[in-house]
Design a protein around this motif. Structure first.
Motif, short mmCIF file in Angstrom:
data_model
loop_
_atom_site.label_atom_id
_atom_site.label_comp_id
_atom_site.label_asym_id
_atom_site.label_seq_id
_atom_site.Cartn_x
_atom_site.Cartn_y
_atom_site.Cartn_z
N TYR A 1 0.79 -1.23 0.00
CA TYR A 1 0.00 0.00 0.00
C TYR A 1 0.83 1.28 0.00
O TYR A 1 0.27 2.37 0.13
CB TYR A 1 -0.98 0.00 1.18
N THR A 2 2.16 1.16 -0.17
CA THR A 2 3.00 2.34 -0.28
C THR A 2 3.90 2.21 -1.51
O THR A 2 4.16 1.11 -2.00
CB THR A 2 3.91 2.53 0.96
N GLU A 3 4.39 3.34 -1.96
CA GLU A 3 5.30 3.33 -3.11
C GLU A 3 6.57 2.55 -2.80
O GLU A 3 7.06 1.80 -3.65
CB GLU A 3 5.65 4.77 -3.52
N SER A 4 7.11 2.70 -1.60
CA SER A 4 8.35 1.98 -1.27
C SER A 4 8.12 0.47 -1.25
O SER A 4 8.99 -0.30 -1.66
CB SER A 4 8.93 2.47 0.05
N GLN B 1 -6.61 3.46 13.20
CA GLN B 1 -5.62 2.92 12.26
C GLN B 1 -5.64 3.71 10.96
O GLN B 1 -4.58 4.02 10.40
CB GLN B 1 -5.89 1.45 12.00
N LEU B 2 -6.82 4.03 10.47
CA LEU B 2 -6.94 4.81 9.24
C LEU B 2 -6.23 6.14 9.38
O LEU B 2 -5.44 6.52 8.52
CB LEU B 2 -8.42 5.03 8.87
N HIS B 3 -6.46 6.84 10.48
CA HIS B 3 -5.79 8.13 10.69
C HIS B 3 -4.28 7.95 10.78
O HIS B 3 -3.52 8.78 10.29
CB HIS B 3 -6.34 8.83 11.93
N GLY B 4 -3.83 6.86 11.39
CA GLY B 4 -2.40 6.58 11.47
C GLY B 4 -1.78 6.37 10.10
O GLY B 4 -0.71 6.90 9.81
N PHE B 5 -2.45 5.62 9.24
CA PHE B 5 -1.92 5.40 7.88
C PHE B 5 -1.92 6.69 7.09
O PHE B 5 -0.99 6.97 6.34
CB PHE B 5 -2.74 4.33 7.14
N ARG B 6 -2.93 7.49 7.26
CA ARG B 6 -3.01 8.74 6.50
C ARG B 6 -1.99 9.75 6.99
O ARG B 6 -1.51 10.56 6.21
CB ARG B 6 -4.41 9.31 6.57
N ARG B 7 -1.65 9.72 8.29
CA ARG B 7 -0.62 10.63 8.81
C ARG B 7 0.76 10.26 8.27
O ARG B 7 1.57 11.14 8.02
CB ARG B 7 -0.59 10.58 10.34
N THR B 8 1.04 8.97 8.13
CA THR B 8 2.37 8.55 7.70
C THR B 8 2.53 8.58 6.19
O THR B 8 3.64 8.53 5.69
CB THR B 8 2.70 7.13 8.19
N ARG B 9 1.43 8.66 5.46
CA ARG B 9 1.50 8.69 4.00
C ARG B 9 1.99 10.06 3.55
O ARG B 9 1.48 11.08 3.99
CB ARG B 9 0.11 8.41 3.41
N PRO B 10 2.98 10.09 2.65
CA PRO B 10 3.45 11.40 2.19
C PRO B 10 2.34 12.09 1.40
O PRO B 10 1.63 11.46 0.63
CB PRO B 10 4.65 11.06 1.28
N THR B 11 2.20 13.37 1.63
CA THR B 11 1.18 14.11 0.91
C THR B 11 1.65 14.34 -0.52
O THR B 11 2.82 14.61 -0.77
CB THR B 11 0.88 15.45 1.58
N ARG B 12 0.72 14.22 -1.40
CA ARG B 12 1.04 14.47 -2.80
C ARG B 12 0.74 15.93 -3.11
O ARG B 12 -0.34 16.41 -2.85
CB ARG B 12 0.22 13.57 -3.72
N GLN B 13 1.72 16.59 -3.66
CA GLN B 13 1.52 17.97 -4.05
C GLN B 13 0.77 17.98 -5.37
O GLN B 13 1.20 17.38 -6.34
CB GLN B 13 2.88 18.67 -4.24
N ARG B 14 -0.33 18.63 -5.37
CA ARG B 14 -1.09 18.75 -6.62
C ARG B 14 -0.99 20.18 -7.10
O ARG B 14 -1.14 21.12 -6.34
CB ARG B 14 -2.56 18.38 -6.39
#
Length: 192
Positions: free
Chosen positions: A64-67, A166-179
């Motif tokens: 679920y992550t790019e890495s 858990q959802l909030h934890g995953f969203r906090r650690t996910r790098p934000t995509r600059q749009r």
């Protein structure tokens, strides 16, 4: 392997740059109905671990992550290997999905496409992974259509209440995509 005609039947969908396949096509792939034309396939479940553990397509891997994508798909391909060394058939396919295949699955599918093109820039259009697909309707639709091909046979929505932390934890650690935002243009009427 060069990109060209795809083995799986592709559906028209809202993701113009992605090759989308139906739940029926993925079920046929799992059941071996594409025969020896498919050497190997990988189903990448891009949902968060609690969603995956609540039920997933049999044989799917949870990335679920790019890495994670980079590590998993390029561990088989040393940086000095070239796609033309692999021959042209049988084919290796990768099918991505998330809950609805509307955000996480398409994003990681496009990430792998960009990565593969970058790694193989010198020999493009030859790619390690020329056949990337997105499952239309995601796991939600697949589970509703083929519960016998899910293990365990369950479905946990991303926004299920008991997994909110858990959802909030995953969203906090996910790098934000600059749009890039387009500037708002204000059209003024001119009077004569």
């Amino acid at each position: 392997m060069t990109s060209g005609q795809h083995l799986l039947p592709v559906e028209r969908a809202g993701h113009r740059q992605l090759h989308c396949v139906s739940s029926q096509t993925v079920a046929s792939l799992i059941r071996g109905q594409f025969g020896p034309a498919v050497e190997d396939f990988l189903i990448v479940d891009c949902r968060y671990p609690y969603e995956y553990q609540g039920g997933h397509i049999k044989g799917a891997v949870n990335l679920y992550t790019e890495s994670q994508i980079q590590q998993a798909v390029y561990q088989d391909h040393p940086s000095d290997s070239r796609p033309e060394d692999e021959g042209s058939s049988p084919r290796k396919l990768i099918v991505f999905h998330c809950e609805f295949s509307s955000e996480r699955g398409p994003h990681l599918c496009q990430y792998l496409r960009r990565l593969d093109r970058c790694v193989n820039a010198q020999v493009y259009p030859n790619l390690h992974y020329p056949e990337l697909y997105l499952l239309l309707g995601g796991y939600k639709h697949f589970h509703a259509s083929y519960p016998d091909l899910c293990d365990p046979c369950g479905y946990v929505p991303m926004r299920q209440r008991e997994y909110r932390e858990q959802l909030h934890g995953f969203r906090r650690t996910r790098p934000t995509r600059q749009r890039r935002r387009r500037p708002i243009r204000i059209h003024q009427r001119t009077t004569r």
